[in-house]
Scaffold this active site. Structure first.
Site, PDB file in Angstrom:
ATOM      1  N   SER A 186       0.804  -1.220   0.000  1.00 26.43           N
ATOM      2  CA  SER A 186       0.000   0.000   0.000  1.00 26.43           C
ATOM      3  C   SER A 186       0.843   1.278   0.000  1.00 26.43           C
ATOM      4  CB  SER A 186      -0.959   0.001   1.195  1.00 26.43           C
ATOM      5  OG  SER A 186      -1.934  -1.010   1.047  1.00 26.43           O
ATOM      6  N   LYS A 201      -9.440  -6.149  10.853  1.00 29.23           N
ATOM      7  CA  LYS A 201     -10.607  -5.684  10.104  1.00 29.23           C
ATOM      8  C   LYS A 201     -11.902  -5.760  10.913  1.00 29.23           C
ATOM      9  CE  LYS A 201      -8.853  -6.512   5.436  1.00 29.23           C
ATOM     10  NZ  LYS A 201      -9.146  -7.091   4.105  1.00 29.23           N
ATOM     11  N   ASP A 241     -12.823  -3.237  -0.562  1.00 29.98           N
ATOM     12  CA  ASP A 241     -12.538  -4.496  -1.257  1.00 29.98           C
ATOM     13  C   ASP A 241     -13.606  -4.809  -2.300  1.00 29.98           C
ATOM     14  OD1 ASP A 241     -10.125  -5.130  -0.029  1.00 29.98           O
ATOM     15  OD2 ASP A 241     -11.077  -6.247   1.600  1.00 29.98           O
ATOM     16  N   ALA A 286     -11.998 -12.127   2.292  1.00 30.69           N
ATOM     17  CA  ALA A 286     -12.082 -11.594   0.929  1.00 30.69           C
ATOM     18  C   ALA A 286     -13.313 -12.133   0.217  1.00 30.69           C
ATOM     19  CB  ALA A 286     -10.822 -11.940   0.155  1.00 30.69           C
ATOM     20  N   ILE A 303      -7.467 -13.443  -6.919  1.00 31.94           N
ATOM     21  CA  ILE A 303      -7.098 -12.291  -6.102  1.00 31.94           C
ATOM     22  C   ILE A 303      -5.703 -12.436  -5.483  1.00 31.94           C
ATOM     23  CG2 ILE A 303      -9.530 -11.869  -5.601  1.00 31.94           C
ATOM     24  CD1 ILE A 303      -8.902 -12.764  -2.678  1.00 31.94           C
TER      25      ILE A 303
END
Length: 286
Positions: free
Chosen positions: A18, A68, A105, A134, A228
């Site tokens: 990131s 998360k 996402d 995910a 992914i």
């Protein structure tokens, strides 16, 4: 002199790409701000957010594993689709000073599919492999785009619960992941006017993880294969799909797409992508 900044938190976090992505965009846009990574232990999430809430230079943070879920109780507002997905991957400060949690996402996953999704189809079906965090975002995203879903996991009952929770309106199916490992002689009908996806939403096939066993006789003719996983970028799953003449989307597409949505929350403008993502992809693979 202080500068505005955003960051990404997790534990571990040093591997995160990131900072490279956001740093590239900040430089291209000429924005005088920084993006960094910050290791935050599980027990320090509340302290971290309290400190950042009081820091006028802080613009927000991306959230990766294992935080998360843990960050959610410390935020003022949980936006959709984070509320439905049950996980926050982006936190930003709103104009009134409140901390908002969202999930990029889902839109990041959909971004490379947008041109296809803008077309009309007689029927849309997606086979999704995996039932982790995910996969939750992907199930929510595709259900919202009118797909009938076949969700495959090592625990089919978990897959069924996930579908019932996130996509209760559709006639979706939960199966054992092993169902797709062996060849099938199933004769697919005419796929003209249909949109088919096969998505690896699991870590299987990732460096250091077990391989993904998927036999492409289970993929309808013309299906798009989407993985992914980002390490390796060109997975055996994608290689086999291309060998069978299927179009593919790799893990950088979702990674960059979700980062773009977060960048706009942090810095108030879209990232500079007019020239496409080729230069950024070269940096990520260097």
């Amino acid at each position: 002199m202080s500068r505005p900044y955003a960051e990404v938190i997790g534990d571990p976090i040093a591997h995160s790409k990131s900072p490279l992505i956001h740093g590239h965009w900040l430089g291209r846009a000429g924005i005088a701000a920084d993006y960094r990574h910050c290791r935050v232990a599980v027990d320090d999430v509340a302290t971290y957010l309290a400190e950042r809430r009081a820091d006028p230079d802080w613009r927000g943070t991306n959230v990766t594993m294992p935080h998360k879920l843990a960050v959610m109780e410390h935020l003022d507002v949980i936006e959709e689709p984070a509320r439905s997905i049950g996980a926050v991957n982006t936190i930003y400060r709103a104009e009134d000073g409140t901390l908002h949690g969202t999930n990029t996402d889902a839109p990041g996953f959909l971004e490379p599919l947008r041109s296809l999704l803008d077309e009309s189809h007689l029927f849309r079906m997606a086979r999704i492999l995996g039932t982790g965090g995910a996969a939750r975002a992907i199930v929510k995203a595709l259900a919202g785009e009118g797909f009938t879903l076949v969700l495959a996991g090592r625990d089919p009952e978990k897959a069924r619960r996930l579908l019932d929770e996130l996509a209760p309106e559709g006639e979706h199916h939960a199966v054992d992941l092993a169902h797709f490992a062996d060849p099938t002689d199933f004769a697919f009908d005419d796929r003209e006017g249909l949109l088919d996806l096969v998505v690896n939403a699991s870590p299987l096939g990732m460096t250091g993880q077990p391989p993904l066993h998927f036999d492409f006789s289970h993929a309808p003719p013309g299906a798009l294969a989407y993985d992914i996983v980002t390490s390796p970028l060109d997975t055996p799953f994608l290689q086999e799909a291309r060998a069978g003449g299927l179009p593919t989307v790799d893990g950088y597409a979702m990674l960059i797409g979700q980062a773009a949505a977060a960048f706009e929350h942090f810095f108030g403008q879209k990232p500079p992508r007019e020239q496409g993502d080729a230069e950024l992809r070269a940096l990520l693979t260097a």
